[in-house]
Write a protein that holds these residues in place. Structure first.
Motif, PDB file in Angstrom:
ATOM      1  N   UNK A 206      58.340 -13.145   7.315  1.00 50.96           N
ATOM      2  CA  UNK A 206      57.607 -14.012   8.239  1.00 50.96           C
ATOM      3  C   UNK A 206      58.493 -15.129   8.767  1.00 50.96           C
ATOM      4  N   UNK A 209      61.011 -13.923  11.281  1.00 54.03           N
ATOM      5  CA  UNK A 209      60.420 -13.681  12.606  1.00 54.03           C
ATOM      6  C   UNK A 209      60.077 -15.004  13.283  1.00 54.03           C
ATOM      7  N   UNK A 210      59.685 -15.974  12.449  1.00 54.24           N
ATOM      8  CA  UNK A 210      59.311 -17.287  12.960  1.00 54.24           C
ATOM      9  C   UNK A 210      60.474 -17.966  13.669  1.00 54.24           C
ATOM     10  N   UNK A 300      53.466 -10.348  10.695  1.00 56.41           N
ATOM     11  CA  UNK A 300      53.731 -11.263  11.798  1.00 56.41           C
ATOM     12  C   UNK A 300      53.404 -12.674  11.341  1.00 56.41           C
ATOM     13  N   UNK A 301      54.233 -13.638  11.739  1.00 55.36           N
ATOM     14  CA  UNK A 301      53.932 -15.013  11.327  1.00 55.36           C
ATOM     15  C   UNK A 301      52.611 -15.511  11.898  1.00 55.36           C
ATOM     16  N   UNK A 302      52.136 -14.870  12.949  1.00 61.56           N
ATOM     17  CA  UNK A 302      50.881 -15.304  13.573  1.00 61.56           C
ATOM     18  C   UNK A 302      49.666 -15.045  12.704  1.00 61.56           C
ATOM     19  N   UNK A 303      49.736 -14.010  11.874  1.00 59.72           N
ATOM     20  CA  UNK A 303      48.577 -13.644  11.065  1.00 59.72           C
ATOM     21  C   UNK A 303      48.381 -14.655   9.938  1.00 59.72           C
ATOM     22  N   UNK A 305      47.642 -17.832   8.164  1.00 61.86           N
ATOM     23  CA  UNK A 305      47.570 -19.288   8.248  1.00 61.86           C
ATOM     24  C   UNK A 305      46.709 -19.870   9.354  1.00 61.86           C
TER      25      UNK A 305
ATOM     26  N   UNK B  46      50.877 -23.360  18.183  1.00 59.87           N
ATOM     27  CA  UNK B  46      51.272 -21.979  17.864  1.00 59.87           C
ATOM     28  C   UNK B  46      51.351 -21.090  19.104  1.00 59.87           C
ATOM     29  N   UNK B  51      53.298 -17.552  18.534  1.00 63.60           N
ATOM     30  CA  UNK B  51      52.804 -17.101  17.236  1.00 63.60           C
ATOM     31  C   UNK B  51      51.409 -16.523  17.444  1.00 63.60           C
ATOM     32  N   UNK B  78      61.597 -17.800  20.700  1.00 67.59           N
ATOM     33  CA  UNK B  78      61.500 -18.616  19.478  1.00 67.59           C
ATOM     34  C   UNK B  78      62.830 -19.290  19.148  1.00 67.59           C
ATOM     35  N   UNK B  83      60.910 -25.089  15.166  1.00 69.77           N
ATOM     36  CA  UNK B  83      59.564 -25.259  14.621  1.00 69.77           C
ATOM     37  C   UNK B  83      59.607 -25.890  13.232  1.00 69.77           C
TER      38      UNK B  83
END
Lengths: 305, 216
Positions: A206, A209-210, A300-303, A305, B46, B51, B78, B83
């Motif tokens: 994660x 990818x972030x 995916x970092x989006x999922x 949190x 985000x 994100x 990114x 971030x």
């Protein structure tokens, strides 16, 4: 250059990960090694057998077994009778006594033979047909020989060669199937190991990818893990098959000697070993690829949190 | 630099985090996003590095309409945005140095140059002497500064920080914010989400106040 260093560091990094979870990885490699060694051993043995049938010069010879009641004169008479047949180039008489002696010499079982009250070997005439005969003519000739008075049985040695050929064909087909199944097993084992690896390093993936790691970058260490597994598994398989063949070779060669065959079990040679290792690497990469395409994209970092 | 136009985000299940917001942040600005928790501050931030994707509306970052970015291009977006997270998001099994170097490794920097930049970034956040340390041995404030070093090491033009001082005491919080101001002074555009109104007020930068997914 950048491409090269990134790959190098991914490869070394994967090796570092490898020794961090040494026990699990060693077990995976052992499984791969065994799974690859089994078909490798069978294929090597079959290759050796196939050479036997190729070494054959193609001329069949018929073993004509004589009735025990025949006297020596009758045997010689029969020999000249067979020699005179058209289609026979050469014929040799092996008396019962000669047969016994040869067998005793080759097997070292002379004492056991002496225990027998009677010589178990019949007198044999080895008759070689001319090599221009087609299979039908050969069987006709066999028929003629069998019908001669005083002849107990006729065996064409090509018959057992053909049988051997058929057995080899059958065995190699079975080996191919089993090999394919074991190859799938290797892919699944590597895939599963890497799937666990991916789960364990989820937060790391994660973060990668972030901060802008491409799919290729994130994928690379796992693909290299598969590569190392395949490479080491393949090398283990090479060693295992060499050991097994070395252990089996002596009795196998002895057995071949009993059949009066020049067959000698040998290998795996360098080319065989490299083939085994290359197969391991290929399957390791396939397994890694399967795991990576199935699981990496989902993280995916989006999922969350 | 960053332009939102009618941006809405609805999560599966019908929860509207943002209800059509528009604003613009120009280059070199330092902007706080404030509001109670659940107002949509995190969601807003985000959306900038994708994100998350907005349900509606358009977002333009560095003259690029994010709607046109394919999945394959997202990593490069990114890389141009630093971030910083409340929970630092450091790799626990790597040293401080390796954590900060990660963006440069990903971008394929040459080793010497990477080393130089990592040292410069660590120096800026005052942790040069801790480069061999394990992140877990650092205090919360130090870990956050490692996170900041990692965000700035590749010299992005935009920094985004989501509650960067959420777990820190007032003195440390102020220290972190002053650090952000230093980056702002050299031209970095910053967007910082915070619910610490007192601190934000004291610093006196532009504020975007969110309430229930809308700008107030």
């Amino acid at each position: 250059m950048r491409f090269f260093t990134q790959h190098l560091s991914a490869a070394i990094g994967a090796l570092g990960e490898f020794q961090r979870r040494l026990t699990g990885n060693l077990m995976t490699i052992t499984v791969i090694g065994i799974a690859l060694a089994l078909p490798a051993i069978f294929i090597l043995a079959l290759d050796n057998l196939a050479e036997v049938s190729q070494d054959w010069d193609g001329t069949p010879s018929a073993n004509v077994y004589l009735e025990r009641t025949l006297s020596e004169q009758e045997q010689t008479a029969l020999l000249s009778q067979i020699d005179a047949l058209s289609g026979i180039t050469r014929s040799v008489l092996i008396s019962a006594e000669q047969g016994k002696t040869t067998f005793a010499e080759r097997t070292g079982m002379a004492e056991m033979l002496n225990l027998l009250e009677q010589n178990p070997f019949p007198a044999v005439i080895q008759a070689t047909p001319v090599n221009t005969l087609n299979p039908d003519e050969v069987s006709a000739l066999v028929g003629t020989l069998a019908d001669l008075p005083g002849v107990e049985d006729v065996r064409l040695d090509q018959a057992w060669l053909q049988r051997l050929q058929t057995i080899v064909d059958l065995a190699s087909r079975a080996t191919g199937l089993i090999g394919a199944l074991l190859a799938i097993a290797v892919v699944l084992v590597v895939g599963n190991t890497i799937r666990l690896d991916i789960e364990n390093r989820r937060s790391e993936i994660e973060i990668m990818k972030l901060i802008g790691g491409t799919d290729a970058f994130v994928r690379r260490p796992f693909v290299y893990t598969g590569f190392w597994h395949g490479l080491m598994g393949g090398m283990l398989a090479w060693i295992l098959s060499a050991i097994v063949i070395a252990v089996v070779a002596r009795p196998a060669n002895r057995l071949a000697g009993l059949y009066d065959s020049g067959f000698a079990l040998s290998g795996p040679w360098l080319a065989d070993g490299l083939t085994i290792v290359a197969t391991g690497v290929f399957l390791g990469l396939v397994g890694a690829w399967v795991a990576v395409t199935q699981h990496l994209r989902r993280i995916e970092p989006g999922e969350g949190t | 630099m960053i332009r939102f136009h009618g941006v809405a985000k609805r999560y599966p299940g019908g929860n509207d985090a943002l209800r059509g917001i528009s604003f613009e942040v120009t280059q070199g600005e330092m902007v706080f996003v404030t509001g109670p928790s659940g107002a949509g501050k995190s969601t807003l931030l985000r959306l900038i590095p994708l994100l998350e994707r907005p349900t509606r509306g358009s977002i333009i970052v560095n003259d690029v309409n994010l709607a046109t970015l394919t999945r394959r291009r997202i990593p490069y977006l990114r890389r141009s945005i630093g971030m910083i997270f409340q929970d630092h998001r450091l790799l626990p099994d790597r040293s401080v140095f390796d954590n900060v170097a990660l963006p440069l490794v990903i971008a394929g920097f040459e080793h010497k140059e990477a080393q130089r930049r990592v040292r410069a970034a660590l120096d800026k956040v005052g942790l040069l002497d801790r480069e061999r340390s394990d992140p877990a041995t650092l205090s919360g404030g130090e870990q956050q500064r490692v996170g900041i070093a990692r965000a700035v090491v590749s010299r992005p033009s935009i920094l985004i920080a989501d509650e960067p001082t959420g777990n820190l005491d007032p003195a440390l919080s102020e220290e972190i914010m002053r650090l952000f101001e230093q980056f702002n002074r050299i031209g970095v555009t910053l967007m910082i989400a915070s619910h610490d109104h007192a601190l934000v007020e004291r610093l006196g930068h532009r504020r975007l106040h969110l309430a229930d997914g809308a700008l107030a």
